[in-house]
Motif scaffolding. Structure first.
Motif, mmCIF file in Angstrom:
data_model
loop_
_atom_site.group_PDB
_atom_site.id
_atom_site.type_symbol
_atom_site.label_atom_id
_atom_site.label_comp_id
_atom_site.label_asym_id
_atom_site.label_seq_id
_atom_site.Cartn_x
_atom_site.Cartn_y
_atom_site.Cartn_z
ATOM 1 N N GLU A 552 5.345 2.273 -7.854
ATOM 2 C CA GLU A 552 5.149 3.135 -6.683
ATOM 3 C C GLU A 552 4.632 2.324 -5.495
ATOM 4 N N GLN A 553 3.701 1.427 -5.741
ATOM 5 C CA GLN A 553 3.177 0.612 -4.652
ATOM 6 C C GLN A 553 4.216 -0.399 -4.145
ATOM 7 N N CYS A 554 5.071 -0.878 -5.049
ATOM 8 C CA CYS A 554 6.081 -1.857 -4.640
ATOM 9 C C CYS A 554 7.145 -1.230 -3.737
ATOM 10 N N ARG A 555 7.313 0.065 -3.778
ATOM 11 C CA ARG A 555 8.330 0.700 -2.951
ATOM 12 C C ARG A 555 7.885 0.833 -1.485
ATOM 13 N N PRO A 557 6.797 -0.882 1.827
ATOM 14 C CA PRO A 557 6.937 -2.255 2.323
ATOM 15 C C PRO A 557 5.617 -2.903 2.678
ATOM 16 N N ARG A 558 4.670 -2.143 3.177
ATOM 17 C CA ARG A 558 3.426 -2.741 3.650
ATOM 18 C C ARG A 558 2.264 -2.579 2.663
ATOM 19 N N ALA A 559 2.563 -2.163 1.478
ATOM 20 C CA ALA A 559 1.496 -2.005 0.487
ATOM 21 C C ALA A 559 0.994 -3.369 0.038
ATOM 22 N N THR A 560 -0.313 -3.438 -0.279
ATOM 23 C CA THR A 560 -0.934 -4.691 -0.702
ATOM 24 C C THR A 560 -1.488 -4.538 -2.106
ATOM 25 N N PHE A 561 -1.871 -5.678 -2.690
ATOM 26 C CA PHE A 561 -2.408 -5.668 -4.054
ATOM 27 C C PHE A 561 -3.752 -4.953 -4.100
ATOM 28 N N LYS A 562 -4.477 -4.950 -2.969
ATOM 29 C CA LYS A 562 -5.756 -4.248 -2.968
ATOM 30 C C LYS A 562 -5.549 -2.750 -3.127
ATOM 31 N N GLU A 563 -4.540 -2.252 -2.439
ATOM 32 C CA GLU A 563 -4.251 -0.822 -2.578
ATOM 33 C C GLU A 563 -3.844 -0.494 -4.013
ATOM 34 N N PHE A 564 -3.099 -1.380 -4.612
ATOM 35 C CA PHE A 564 -2.702 -1.175 -6.012
ATOM 36 C C PHE A 564 -3.934 -1.158 -6.918
ATOM 37 N N ALA A 565 -4.854 -2.074 -6.693
ATOM 38 C CA ALA A 565 -6.055 -2.108 -7.528
ATOM 39 C C ALA A 565 -6.908 -0.869 -7.304
ATOM 40 N N GLU A 566 -7.033 -0.439 -6.050
ATOM 41 C CA GLU A 566 -7.816 0.762 -5.777
ATOM 42 C C GLU A 566 -7.215 1.979 -6.454
ATOM 43 N N LYS A 567 -5.904 2.044 -6.463
ATOM 44 C CA LYS A 567 -5.259 3.184 -7.108
ATOM 45 C C LYS A 567 -5.582 3.195 -8.603
ATOM 46 N N TYR A 569 -8.252 1.888 -10.007
ATOM 47 C CA TYR A 569 -9.664 2.251 -10.158
ATOM 48 C C TYR A 569 -9.839 3.768 -10.060
ATOM 49 N N ASN A 570 -9.144 4.366 -9.095
ATOM 50 C CA ASN A 570 -9.304 5.805 -8.903
ATOM 51 C C ASN A 570 -8.740 6.600 -10.065
ATOM 52 N N ASP A 571 -7.658 6.111 -10.645
ATOM 53 C CA ASP A 571 -6.993 6.880 -11.698
ATOM 54 C C ASP A 571 -7.634 6.679 -13.066
ATOM 55 N N PHE A 572 -8.147 5.461 -13.371
ATOM 56 C CA PHE A 572 -8.520 5.174 -14.758
ATOM 57 C C PHE A 572 -9.968 4.732 -14.953
ATOM 58 N N ASP A 573 -10.627 4.263 -13.936
ATOM 59 C CA ASP A 573 -11.972 3.746 -14.143
ATOM 60 C C ASP A 573 -12.895 4.874 -14.595
ATOM 61 N N ARG A 574 -13.550 4.656 -15.708
ATOM 62 C CA ARG A 574 -14.472 5.591 -16.342
ATOM 63 C C ARG A 574 -13.790 6.870 -16.792
ATOM 64 N N ALA A 603 -4.970 -8.904 -10.001
ATOM 65 C CA ALA A 603 -3.907 -8.089 -9.412
ATOM 66 C C ALA A 603 -3.275 -8.724 -8.191
ATOM 67 N N PHE A 604 -3.636 -9.954 -7.872
ATOM 68 C CA PHE A 604 -3.181 -10.565 -6.628
ATOM 69 C C PHE A 604 -1.652 -10.712 -6.582
ATOM 70 N N ASN A 605 -1.023 -11.164 -7.634
ATOM 71 C CA ASN A 605 0.412 -11.435 -7.636
ATOM 72 C C ASN A 605 1.220 -10.350 -8.341
ATOM 73 N N PHE A 606 0.608 -9.278 -8.739
ATOM 74 C CA PHE A 606 1.318 -8.265 -9.514
ATOM 75 C C PHE A 606 2.499 -7.703 -8.732
ATOM 76 N N MET A 607 2.287 -7.351 -7.481
ATOM 77 C CA MET A 607 3.341 -6.692 -6.715
ATOM 78 C C MET A 607 4.476 -7.672 -6.389
ATOM 79 N N ASP A 608 4.139 -8.906 -6.040
ATOM 80 C CA ASP A 608 5.186 -9.868 -5.711
ATOM 81 C C ASP A 608 6.041 -10.203 -6.943
ATOM 82 N N LYS A 609 5.402 -10.397 -8.084
ATOM 83 C CA LYS A 609 6.154 -10.760 -9.277
ATOM 84 C C LYS A 609 6.874 -9.579 -9.911
#
Length: 1669
Positions: A552-555, A557-567, A569-574, A603-609
């Protein structure tokens, strides 16, 4: 109620430890490589225990945290499910112990754990080892990867219910996954590549070779050097191998997963990129280097390219890149990749390398290719990729400006610009330098990944898939669980795959547990285990998983790995127990709780790879490449084009989603297969041999799921033991149970109840205990043993005190006895003094009396001596007078007798002369009579010769020979006369000597009379004393003269007699020689006469028949002429005599008519002879089929065939078909009886007998080989040899026998066969005692065929015995294990129950022959064990007995019997020895005693049979004998290496000794194997050994251990005398010559001119009569 269990240690939380127990203590220091340390319990305080560590320190721990150590077992156990305590330190310790002994494979149930040795162990992987594991049930032999491969193959191909199989190989990088996969593929190729169809067809390699050759190709393009491994697979691989109905490989398919694309463009030092970059840079030749734009300097070519130059590592230790490149090209050729495609393939590789050199300069809005520094690389890449310089329409402003006119400029612009399609057209935008580099790298990765996919597809197409396959085996070689300091997107995907596989593994392990419980019929319904489905849902849930969030984040264009990590955290942390947010991470990351532990992902290279996009400009440019290969790689997708839509710069495709889809397909495939697991372990990070790092291995065990399997096992019944093992270990808890008449199952149940256990289960063969219950039993066992130790110590102290008391009492008694003895000795001393004084006085008195007596005796002796001397002197003087008188008288008498002798001799000589003359006249008269008889014979011969001259010119020559013989006869008669005269003279000499002897006897009588006269004269001389004194001197002189004369006369007489005797003897010798010569000449004349008579009678009979036939022909011609009309002018002939009419009719026939009739008669004659020969051959073949009798140890059929062939002259014939018929008949008889040893033995005796007769009779003549014909014969011989090998197979010595049979002079000269002359066969004569029948080519070929036939029969007999003995040997070597129920230690039941009874230590006793008598004590189990053991060895001996009786009954040569039994015992030695070295449970002390007892019976049987039949067969058992000696010897740790290799086991190699030493375990007394120093010395010797022999197994000798010459030399002497005639030939007149053999040899018949034997006269006459009829 079951106790609470500590999940980590498997122990109950309450106290189970006792003082003195050995436990494990966990070391929580992460920096230490030691994870668990050994300790001993010194004190117990409630739930805590005080421990003493190995270094002497003491610690206090909770008892539940200290798992008990397993009992010491040297070398560990092969299957870790058999460990008494199945827990983490127990598994780790067992692997370490086995690794130290080079036992790198270990089972955990059906899971194979392979620890990488980091050095070559070639003895474990040769073809011989494959053969050992072929068809053996899983678990029978020592753990091995071949056992897993064989189990998969048999289940997929040969099982009754065939199911697809899969072998899953996993492990971290450097653990040996790739090598293990190749070994499995090699074994499958070994099993599935043995069919004849595996040969090359039209130059194409067989399927199994293509499958193996695909490995180096995939390794070159998919493997690379990493920090941990020099040949690390950077992709996952699943190979499906299919098999046809015959079990041969029929096809294969390869599927790959998640190639590490990032390694193409970026590596770190000291890693390397993919191998192919370095191989092509170093190995390409000059032409290829020019084509591929590579530097000329091949040594440093790879360093010239940017992608691979980032690391300084360009070569691998022990690997030559140029040689590997050549091997890669060879593999491509073998797989079937054309040379053109190979070159295109390397063009793509080099294009990627050149793209790495492309650099960019400029700002963000004006970036361009740095032409000054990389123009050559851009040009090379454009040329290699085939970029079209005429390409238009892919850049927005290109068509208008027209700048891009070259291929290099088009390629460069595609790298630093971005084209966007809008409604108004294409818009081109300049990229920044960083974006240009990313676009360049994207193109490189796309090129390489598509090339890799093309290679895999090409291999699949070349190998092909079999849609009608009957079996399927899949091999999964996939990366193991990874956890690094920095974990990226690749580790996330890899760990996801391992989670999926672990779920599959867990379900399989639990399923196996359930099957075990079902098999043992125990209740298991309440057992459950925790699955890892929750983390799989966390990762791959369709809408809420991590992969879905990433896509979803890869779709955007301007999404970053930080946004992916925050998502995340919000969905699964604790919110999810498997997800955790790191607290001290430097940048955005997340932690997942995998089954193997926590892993933190960056999570730095997750979206690019995750974005697997293709730049549309690159797609358009390369799809229109001028090189078809490149265009095919980038062919447009029809589905994408059909969908249409706007063009964007990049087309997104989710890597994680595609990988998830591939995993789903893989798991679906695996779910349809029966899995087999191989877990590869890397023992240390340094990849060094013999280094075991516990913490590293423990992490891999956790990552590989092995400890997870242990956890699953602990959820049910982790401790399970066979009843016998259980009773042997815990019987001391209640020893009274052994005295009850109940079985082990009931004893086990009562022992568990006695121990107070709850929740245990009693199966059919095992006891199942819950976790911790084994520890409770061991605690009670320890308590019982401690109490027993206290009792023993108390009794020992009591014994010591009593011994001290007894010694003190004995000392007091000894002291008292010494005092009393001293008093007694003093009294005795006084008595001895008194007695001595008395003796002294008596001695003095005796001395004085003796001295006086000696003086008196000396005086008396002197008086007596004087008187006796006077009397003797007087007697001597008288005797001298008497002797003088006797000499005088003897001389006188001698003179008188000599005169008489000379007169008598003169008369005797005259008498002898007259008698000799009379004898000579008689001899002369007899010779004249004989001469008159010879004249009569001469006249008759002259008449016969005159008659023969009229018939044949050859008779004249015989007459001349006879004339010569007549002259020789006269000569011989003259010599005979002289011999007779000499004999008469010798007779006269004899008579003269006799008369002389009579005269000498008369002289002796006269001498005796004179002696009487001398006696009278002596009486007179006694009265004449004065005359005797006066005549003394005269008599002395006469005596001397008479003595001299008498001596001379005696010498002359003796010389005369010896001369006469010598002359007589020499004349007698000459006379005998002359008589013998005359007799030989006479016999020769008689034989010549008989031969002439025979030839004459033959010629007469043949002439008579021919004349009659000619007369008949003339009569028929005259009748034909009279039937025709007579000529007009011919007057009728006048009547004449019958003779004249016949002559006139004969003269009317032409010469051609007569010749025609004669030829017709000859053809009829040949036809009749041929029919008769065929009829005789059929009769002979019928005898060969049905005659099965023996006569005096000789096979009648073979001897009859030999005699008939010799009589017919077939052995010296240039052409005959009888030999082929004989061989064909023998083959037909044996066909269908290949497993009947009786029939085979009979034919072995017949074949070898016939072969021996031929070998001793035939000799190769000049026609057998020499000159042009000899060359042709040798070519025919080679062709016949090949034909025999195809017909009979290869039997080792066949070639040697054939060469001996067919080579000129190859037939060894042997003594002539006695008894041949009795059949009227004269062709076999002796020349210096050797055979002289000249054999032609058919006979030599027949001898070769017989040799091959004998070897074939011998091989059948040997193989039949092996088939019978093999299952018995397996039972013998495994009998103790089967009786014991497993490999557990402890004493046997016989020891426990019958301790102290006789024979309890030896389970084998051969009733009625060898061995100790059966013990009277013991229970039924001991009797059953004794019977089972005896039956196996008894059956083997019965098989050997039966074989020996069969061979003896059929009179097989003792030489062949020795050879056969020698190979049979060698086979037994190989089977027992190899089984001992491949099965650790068999390499035990009790099994050694068991086998030793059986070998003792075998040795006794061999000695009872004797050396005549078995020879030195017992020496063939030396390997197993020495191995068993090593197993049963005591005090092994005290033995040095020199004692073992020199005294105990001199025949065994170091590899074999090391294998036995490491596998040995004492199941009876618990003793250890050899010392560590000895093992180290053995290992050092193995490393230094350069002999090339690395296998510790023995090979079975399948050759034929004899040659034809050896058969002829070692067979007993064969005589054909008194050979009975077979019943089938008794009424056949053609074989009447067989009836003439009545035991006395007749005169051999002569030979004809060609040297072939001719029939006797009677036979020739019978032949003539038959032809006439």
């Amino acid at each position: 109620m079951a106790p609470l269990i500590n999940e980590k240690t498997g122990l109950p939380l309450d106290h189970v430890h006792g003082i003195g127990a050995t436990v494990w203590v966990e070391n929580k220091d992460e920096s230490s490589e030691i994870t668990w340390s050994k300790a001993e319990v010194t004190a117990v305080d409630g739930s805590n225990v005080t421990l003493q560590l190995a270094d002497g320190t003491t610690v206090t721990k909770a008892s539940a945290d200290c798992p008990l150590q397993n009992p010491p077992m040297r070398g560990g156990v092969e299957d870790m499910t058999k460990l008494p305590y199945l827990h983490e330190p127990g598994v780790l310790s067992n692997l370490e112990e086995r690794y130290e002994l080079d036992d790198i494979y270990t089972y955990t149930a059906s899971i194979l754990i392979a620890v990488n040795p980091f050095r070559r162990l070639p003895h474990l992987y040769d073809s011989h080892m494959m053969q050992q594991y072929k068809g053996v049930p899983f678990g029978e032999l020592s753990p091995h990867v071949f056992a897993v491969a064989d189990a998969a193959y048999r289940s997929a191909v040969t099982a009754e219910v065939k199911r697809p199989q899969s072998v899953l190989v996993s492990g971290e990088s450097g653990a040996g996954k790739t090598e293990t996969t190749k070994l499995i593929m090699s074994y499958l190729a070994f099993m599935g590549g043995r069919a004849p169809a595996a040969a090359e067809v039209d130059g194409e390699k067989p399927v199994q070779q293509k499958v193996l050759e695909s490995n180096p190709i995939l390794e070159a393009f998919g493997n690379a050097k990493t920090v941990r491994n020099d040949n690390s697979s950077r992709f996952g691989k699943f190979v499906e191998i299919t098999f046809d109905g015959k079990g041969c490989i029929s096809g294969a398919a390869i599927r790959t997963y998640l190639l590490e694309r990032s390694r193409v463009t970026g590596i770190s030092d000291p890693e390397r990129s993919y191998h192919v970059f370095y191989l092509v840079a170093a190995g390409a030749d000059a032409d290829e280097r020019a084509t591929l734009h590579l530097p000329e300097n091949a040594q440093h070519a790879s360093a010239a390219f940017g992608y691979v130059a980032t690391s300084k590592c360009h070569t691998l230790k022990g690997v030559d890149n140029a040689e590997e490149y050549v091997r890669l090209r060879e593999a491509m050729d073998n797989v079937g990749i054309p040379t053109e495609d190979q070159l295109d393939l390397f063009r793509v590789v080099c294009a990627v390398m050149h793209l790495g050199n492309v650099k960019f300069v400029g700002g963000d809005d004006d970036c361009r290719v740095d032409v000054a520094s990389c123009s050559q690389s851009v040009d090379a890449a454009a040329d290699l990729l085939g970029v079209d310089s005429e390409l238009r329409g892919i850049f927005g402003d290109e068509d208008a400006s027209g700048d891009a006119t070259t291929a290099a400029s088009i390629l460069g612009k595609s790298l630093h610009t971005n084209t966007i399609e809008t409604r108004d057209g294409l818009i081109t935008k300049q990229l920044s330098e960083a974006a240009s580099v990313d676009k360049r790298d994207s193109l490189s990765k796309t090129l390489y990944s598509r090339l890799f996919d093309w290679i895999v597809q090409k291999i699949n197409v070349s190998i092909g898939q079999d849609d009608n396959a009957k079996g399927l085996v899949g091999l999964l070689d996939i990366y193991g669980f990874e956890c690094f300091a920095v974990n990226d997107f690749e580790q996330f995907c890899i760990n996801l795959a391992n989670e999926k596989l672990q779920q599959h593994f867990n379900s399989h392990v639990f399923k196996m547990e359930q099957e075990e419980y079902k098999r043992e019929q125990i209740d298991w319904s309440y057992i459950s285990f925790k699955d890892n489905q929750d983390i799989l849902d966390l990762i791959e849930a369709p809408k809420t998983g991590i992969i879905a969030a990433l896509d979803e984040q890869c779709r955007f264009p301007r999404a970053t790995f930080k946004e992916f990590a925050e998502k995340l955290y919000n969905d699964f942390d604790r919110k999810h127990e498997r997800f955790e947010r790191p607290k001290k991470a430097k940048r955005e990351s997340f932690t997942l709780h995998h089954y193997a532990g926590k892993v933190t992902y960056d999570a730095f290279n997750f979206m690019d790879k995750n974005k697997d996009y293709v730049v549309l400009e690159h797609q358009a440019m390369l799809s229109r490449s001028t090189r078809p290969f490149i265009a095919n790689l980038f062919a447009p997708d029809p589905e994408a084009e059909s969908k249409g839509g706007s063009r964007s710069a990049m087309k997104f495709s989710s890597v994680s989603a595609n990988f998830k889809k591939q995993l789903g397909s893989l798991m679906e495939t695996l779910s349809k297969m029966d899995p087999h697991y191989v877990r590869c372990i890397k023992p240390n990070v340094a990849s060094a041999p013999m280094l075991f790092e516990s913490r590293n291995v423990l992490n891999q065990l956790r990552a590989g799921g092995v400890l997870e399997a242990v956890r699953i096992s602990q959820a049910g019944y982790p401790s399970r033991r066979f009843f016998t093992e259980f009773v042997n270990r815990f019987y001391m808890i209640d020893p009274n149970l052994l005295r009850q008449n109940i079985d082990d199952r009931a004893i086990s149940q009562k022992l568990c109840a006695k121990a107070g256990l709850e929740g245990f289960q009693i199966g059919l063969t095992k006891v199942f205990l819950r976790a911790g219950q084994m520890a409770l039993l061991d605690k009670q066992r320890l308590l019982v043993l401690q109490e027993s130790a206290i009792v023993i110590a108390r009794e020992w102290r009591r014994k010591k005190a009593r011994d001290l008391y007894l010694r003190m009492r004995e000392a007091v008694v000894t002291l008292q006895a010494g005092g009393r003895g001293m008093l007694a000795r003093m009294r005795a001393r006084e008595l001895r003094k008194l007695k001595a004084a008395t003796k002294l006085q008596a001695s003095v008195r005796m001395f004085l009396a003796c001295r006086a007596f000696r003086r008196t005796r000396r005086a008396v002796k002197k008086i007596q001596a004087g008187y006796r001397g006077y009397r003797k002197r007087l007697a001597a003087l008288t005797e001298r007078y008497d002797m003088s008188i006797l000499l005088l008288q003897s001389m006188g008498r001698m003179a008188i007798q000599r005169r008489r002798y000379l007169k008598a001799r003169h008369g005797i000589v005259r008498l002898q002369s007259r008698y000799r003359a009379k004898g000579a006249r008689k001899v002369l008269k007899q010779l004249r009579l004989e001469a008159r008889d010879v004249n009569n014979i001469r006249n008759e011969k002259e008449k016969l010769e005159a008659a023969v001259k009229k018939q044949e010119e050859t008779i004249a020559k015989m007459q001349e020979d006879r004339t010569d013989l007549k002259a020789k006869l006269k000569e011989y008669k003259h010599q005979a006369e002289e011999a007779h005269n000499s004999a008469a003279e010798a007779t006269e000499y004899k008579r003269e000597v006799g008369s002389l002897r009579a005269a000498l006897e008369a002289e002796k009588e006269n001498l005796s009379a004179k002696d009487m006269e001398l006696l009278e004269l002596k009486q007179k001389l006694e009265t004449e004393g004065q005359a005797r004194a006066m005549a003394e001197e005269a008599v002395r002189a006469e005596q001397e003269t008479a003595a001299t004369t008498l001596a001379r006369a005696k010498e002359d007489h003796e010389a005369e007699i010896s001369g006469v005797r010598q002359e007589h003897e020499s004349e007698m010798v000459a006379l005998r020689a002359t008589i013998e010569e005359k007799e030989a000449a006479r016999e020769k004349i008689a034989r010549a006469h008989d031969e002439l008579q025979a030839r004459l009678s033959n010629l007469e009979s043949e002439n008579k028949v021919l004349m009659e036939e000619i007369d008949k022909a003339k009569q028929e011609a005259l009748r034909a002429a009279s039937a025709a009309p007579p000529p007009a002018k011919v007057a009728p002939a006048p009547a004449a005599a019958p003779e004249s009419n016949r002559a006139s009719r004969a003269s009317s026939m032409t010469e051609s008519d007569i010749n025609g009739k004669i030829n017709e008669l000859e053809s009829k004659k040949e036809k009749v002879a041929k029919e008769r020969a065929e009829r005789d051959e059929k009769a002979l073949l019928s005898v060969l089929r049905s005659e099965n009798s023996f006569s005096q140890g000789r096979p009648v059929a073979a001897c009859t065939v030999f005699v008939v062939l010799l009589k017919w002259g077939s052995l010296s014939a240039d052409r005959t078909s009888v030999f082929d018929k004989i061989i064909q008949t023998m083959g037909q008889v044996i066909d269908g009886y290949h497993e009947n040893n009786d029939v085979l033995s009979f034919w072995l005796a017949n074949t070898t007998t016939l072969l021996c007769l031929l070998q001793r009779t035939l000799r190769a003549g000049s026609g057998a080989g020499g000159g042009v014909n000899g060359n042709r014969r040798r070519a025919s011989i080679a062709q016949a040899s090949n034909m025999l090998q195809r017909a009979f197979g290869s039997f080792g010595g066949a070639n040697r026998s054939a060469a001996t049979a067919l080579s000129p002079g190859g037939a060894a000269a042997s003594p002539v066969i006695p008894g041949l002359a009795a059949f009227g066969i004269g062709g076999v004569t002796a020349s210096a005692g050797m055979a002289s029948v000249e054999a032609k080519y058919p006979a030599l070929l027949f001898k070769q065929q017989l040799a091959a036939f004998a070897e074939k029969i011998y091989g059948m007999l040997r193989d039949n015995v092996k088939k019978e003995v093999t299952p018995l040997l397996t039972s013998c070597i495994q009998q103790p294990r089967k009786e014991g129920g497993g490999a557990g230690g402890g004493a046997t039941r016989g020891q426990i129950r019958g301790a102290g009874s006789a024979g309890g230590d030896h389970p084998l006793a051969r009733q009625g022959s060898i061995g100790s008598p059966k013990s009277s004590g013991g229970a039924d189990d001991d009797e059953h064990q004794m019977g089972a053991a005896t039956s196996c060895w008894n059956t083997i001996l019965n098989v050997l007995d039966e074989l020996l009786r069969t061979l003896q009954k059929n009179n097989v040569s003792s030489f062949l019997i020795q050879k056969l039994f020698k190979q049979v015992f060698s086979f037994i030695n190989v089977q027992l020895f190899n089984a001992l070295l491949l099965r650790r449970e068999c390499c035990s002390f009790s099994n050694g005693e068991y086998v030793k007892t059986g070998l003792a019976e075998l040795e006794h049987w061999i000695h009872s049979v004797g050396n005549q039949w078995l020879g030195d067969s017992w020496d063939e058992m030396r390997y197993i004998r020495q191995a068993v000696t090593f197993l049963v010897v005591h005090h092994k740790p005290r033995k040095s290496l020199a004692e073992i290799t020199s005294d105990m086991c001199p025949c065994l190699s170091i590899q074999q000794l090391y294998r036995i030493s490491t596998m040995y375990w004492d199941d009876r007394y618990g003793t250890e194997t050899v010392s560590t120093q000895v093992l180290s010395s053995m290992k050092q010797l193995m490393l230094e050994d350069n002999s090339g022999s690395n296998s510790f197994l023995l090979d079975d000798d399948m050759s034929v251990p004899f040659t034809m010459d050896e058969i002829a030399t070692n067979m007993p002497d064969l005589s054909l005398e008194k050979l009975p005639t077979p019943e089938l030939l008794s009424d056949n007149t053609s074989f009447d010559f067989l009836k003439t053999n009545v035991g006395t040899a007749t005169t051999p018949s002569p030979k004809d001119a060609a040297g072939a034997p001719r029939p006797s006269p009677s036979a020739a006459l019978a032949t003539g009569k038959e032809n006439q009829t």
